[in-house]
Design a protein around this motif. Structure first.
Motif, PDB file in Angstrom:
ATOM      1  N   GLU A 226      17.440   5.866  41.434  1.00 40.01           N
ATOM      2  CA  GLU A 226      16.623   5.096  40.493  1.00 40.01           C
ATOM      3  C   GLU A 226      15.159   5.301  40.865  1.00 40.01           C
ATOM      4  N   VAL A 227      14.532   6.252  40.179  1.00 38.27           N
ATOM      5  CA  VAL A 227      13.177   6.632  40.557  1.00 38.27           C
ATOM      6  C   VAL A 227      12.117   6.189  39.558  1.00 38.27           C
ATOM      7  N   THR A 228      12.517   5.590  38.464  1.00 38.55           N
ATOM      8  CA  THR A 228      11.530   5.086  37.515  1.00 38.55           C
ATOM      9  C   THR A 228      11.049   3.718  37.984  1.00 38.55           C
ATOM     10  N   VAL A 229       9.770   3.482  37.821  1.00 34.62           N
ATOM     11  CA  VAL A 229       9.177   2.232  38.279  1.00 34.62           C
ATOM     12  C   VAL A 229       8.469   1.565  37.106  1.00 34.62           C
ATOM     13  N   ASP A 230       8.765   0.302  36.897  1.00 36.96           N
ATOM     14  CA  ASP A 230       8.085  -0.488  35.870  1.00 36.96           C
ATOM     15  C   ASP A 230       7.012  -1.310  36.569  1.00 36.96           C
ATOM     16  N   HIS A 231       5.756  -0.976  36.295  1.00 35.44           N
ATOM     17  CA  HIS A 231       4.645  -1.660  36.940  1.00 35.44           C
ATOM     18  C   HIS A 231       4.300  -2.949  36.190  1.00 35.44           C
ATOM     19  N   PRO A 232       3.718  -3.923  36.875  1.00 34.00           N
ATOM     20  CA  PRO A 232       3.385  -5.189  36.221  1.00 34.00           C
ATOM     21  C   PRO A 232       2.198  -5.102  35.265  1.00 34.00           C
ATOM     22  N   HIS A 233       1.457  -4.017  35.286  1.00 29.51           N
ATOM     23  CA  HIS A 233       0.238  -3.920  34.496  1.00 29.51           C
ATOM     24  C   HIS A 233       0.478  -4.071  32.992  1.00 29.51           C
ATOM     25  N   THR A 234       1.513  -3.450  32.480  1.00 29.25           N
ATOM     26  CA  THR A 234       1.788  -3.577  31.038  1.00 29.25           C
ATOM     27  C   THR A 234       2.127  -5.020  30.675  1.00 29.25           C
TER      28      THR A 234
ATOM     29  N   PHE B 161       5.475  -7.767  46.848  1.00 31.04           N
ATOM     30  CA  PHE B 161       5.978  -8.471  45.664  1.00 31.04           C
ATOM     31  C   PHE B 161       6.687  -7.525  44.706  1.00 31.04           C
ATOM     32  N   CYS B 162       6.167  -6.292  44.566  1.00 31.57           N
ATOM     33  CA  CYS B 162       6.766  -5.346  43.633  1.00 31.57           C
ATOM     34  C   CYS B 162       8.186  -4.970  44.042  1.00 31.57           C
ATOM     35  N   LEU B 163       8.528  -5.171  45.314  1.00 30.63           N
ATOM     36  CA  LEU B 163       9.880  -4.895  45.788  1.00 30.63           C
ATOM     37  C   LEU B 163      10.780  -6.118  45.678  1.00 30.63           C
ATOM     38  N   GLN B 164      10.180  -7.290  45.732  1.00 30.13           N
ATOM     39  CA  GLN B 164      10.951  -8.520  45.773  1.00 30.13           C
ATOM     40  C   GLN B 164      11.191  -9.143  44.402  1.00 30.13           C
ATOM     41  N   TYR B 165      10.275  -8.905  43.467  1.00 29.60           N
ATOM     42  CA  TYR B 165      10.355  -9.579  42.174  1.00 29.60           C
ATOM     43  C   TYR B 165      10.233  -8.579  41.028  1.00 29.60           C
ATOM     44  N   LYS B 166      10.702  -8.983  39.878  1.00 26.08           N
ATOM     45  CA  LYS B 166      10.599  -8.142  38.688  1.00 26.08           C
ATOM     46  C   LYS B 166       9.132  -8.077  38.250  1.00 26.08           C
ATOM     47  N   PRO B 167       8.751  -6.999  37.552  1.00 27.49           N
ATOM     48  CA  PRO B 167       7.352  -6.826  37.159  1.00 27.49           C
ATOM     49  C   PRO B 167       6.809  -7.939  36.268  1.00 27.49           C
ATOM     50  N   ASN B 168       7.650  -8.518  35.415  1.00 27.35           N
ATOM     51  CA  ASN B 168       7.152  -9.599  34.553  1.00 27.35           C
ATOM     52  C   ASN B 168       6.828 -10.853  35.372  1.00 27.35           C
ATOM     53  N   ILE B 169       7.550 -11.080  36.450  1.00 23.09           N
ATOM     54  CA  ILE B 169       7.261 -12.225  37.335  1.00 23.09           C
ATOM     55  C   ILE B 169       5.949 -11.979  38.076  1.00 23.09           C
ATOM     56  N   VAL B 170       5.773 -10.767  38.599  1.00 16.61           N
ATOM     57  CA  VAL B 170       4.529 -10.422  39.295  1.00 16.61           C
ATOM     58  C   VAL B 170       3.350 -10.558  38.335  1.00 16.61           C
ATOM     59  N   ALA B 171       3.527 -10.103  37.099  1.00 17.06           N
ATOM     60  CA  ALA B 171       2.459 -10.205  36.092  1.00 17.06           C
ATOM     61  C   ALA B 171       2.116 -11.661  35.812  1.00 17.06           C
ATOM     62  N   ALA B 172       3.120 -12.509  35.675  1.00 12.82           N
ATOM     63  CA  ALA B 172       2.873 -13.929  35.408  1.00 12.82           C
ATOM     64  C   ALA B 172       2.098 -14.568  36.556  1.00 12.82           C
ATOM     65  N   VAL B 173       2.471 -14.225  37.769  1.00 12.01           N
ATOM     66  CA  VAL B 173       1.761 -14.759  38.936  1.00 12.01           C
ATOM     67  C   VAL B 173       0.319 -14.266  38.952  1.00 12.01           C
ATOM     68  N   CYS B 174       0.104 -12.992  38.626  1.00 10.30           N
ATOM     69  CA  CYS B 174      -1.255 -12.430  38.607  1.00 10.30           C
ATOM     70  C   CYS B 174      -2.127 -13.126  37.566  1.00 10.30           C
ATOM     71  N   VAL B 175      -1.573 -13.364  36.391  1.00 13.08           N
ATOM     72  CA  VAL B 175      -2.331 -14.046  35.337  1.00 13.08           C
ATOM     73  C   VAL B 175      -2.609 -15.488  35.763  1.00 13.08           C
ATOM     74  N   HIS B 176      -1.621 -16.143  36.357  1.00 14.67           N
ATOM     75  CA  HIS B 176      -1.801 -17.524  36.822  1.00 14.67           C
ATOM     76  C   HIS B 176      -2.901 -17.609  37.887  1.00 14.67           C
ATOM     77  N   ILE B 177      -2.850 -16.728  38.867  1.00 12.13           N
ATOM     78  CA  ILE B 177      -3.871 -16.733  39.928  1.00 12.13           C
ATOM     79  C   ILE B 177      -5.247 -16.420  39.352  1.00 12.13           C
ATOM     80  N   ALA B 178      -5.296 -15.476  38.413  1.00 12.47           N
ATOM     81  CA  ALA B 178      -6.578 -15.135  37.779  1.00 12.47           C
ATOM     82  C   ALA B 178      -7.135 -16.334  37.017  1.00 12.47           C
TER      83      ALA B 178
END
Length: 165
Positions: free
Chosen positions: A91-99, A140-157
């Motif tokens: 599994e080499v595809t990576v979904d980044h939180p940026h989108t 975080f990118c290893l522990q959580y799904k990208p949508n969770i990381v994105a939500a946390v990033c928006v919340h912290i911002a």
């Protein structure tokens, strides 16, 4: 490399050897393949010029494909690539939180935050920056799904920019 070393100890696999294999593999995955010879010689150049204190960039000689050292490097790189693929379960595809960050900020319909003492007024840029830094500085990118990381990033911002809805 993060995902690989979450499963294997640094003592078993040298980071430079795995890095070479990761670069070779990622170039293939992203459909920008590089010749094996170029990856080996570039890595050899970087490792040998950054570890020495003298100005050896002028005297650098690439590995000769005929010599045994090059053949060993080639064999080890291919072996490490196989180990990496097996470790990742192919599994080499990576979904980044940026989108997800961009979509979340668009959904919030916020263009400008209230001006604050930090000087930050753009929630999208700040959230995107947080997502990038979370990839570089945390696991975080290893522990959580990208949508969770994105939500946390928006919340912290939002908290940092003192944005309240």
């Amino acid at each position: 490399m993060h995902r690989f070393f979450m499963c294997h100890p640094f003592t078993l696999f040298h980071r430079h050897k795995i890095a070479k294999a990761c670069i070779f593999l990622s170039a293939k995955v992203e459909e920008q393949p590089r010749k094996l010879e170029h990856v080996i010689n570039t890595a050899h150049y970087i490792i040998n010029t950054t570890n020495s204190t003298s100005n050896s960039s002028r005297s650098y000689i690439p590995l000769d494909p005929i010599k045994e050292e090059y053949k060993n490097e080639l064999e080890q790189l291919v072996r490490n690539e196989t180990v990496i693929l097996q470790t990742l379960g192919f599994e080499v595809t990576v979904d980044h939180p940026h989108t997800h960050v961009v979509r979340a900020v668009q959904h919030l319909k916020v263009i400008k935050c209230p001006s604050n003492d930090n000087g930050v007024t753009d929630l999208a840029k700040l959230s995107y920056f947080m997502a990038t830094e979370s990839l570089h500085l945390t696991t975080f990118c290893l522990q959580y799904k990208p949508n969770i990381v994105a939500a946390v990033c928006v919340h912290i911002a939002c908290k940092w920019a003192k944005y309240e809805r």
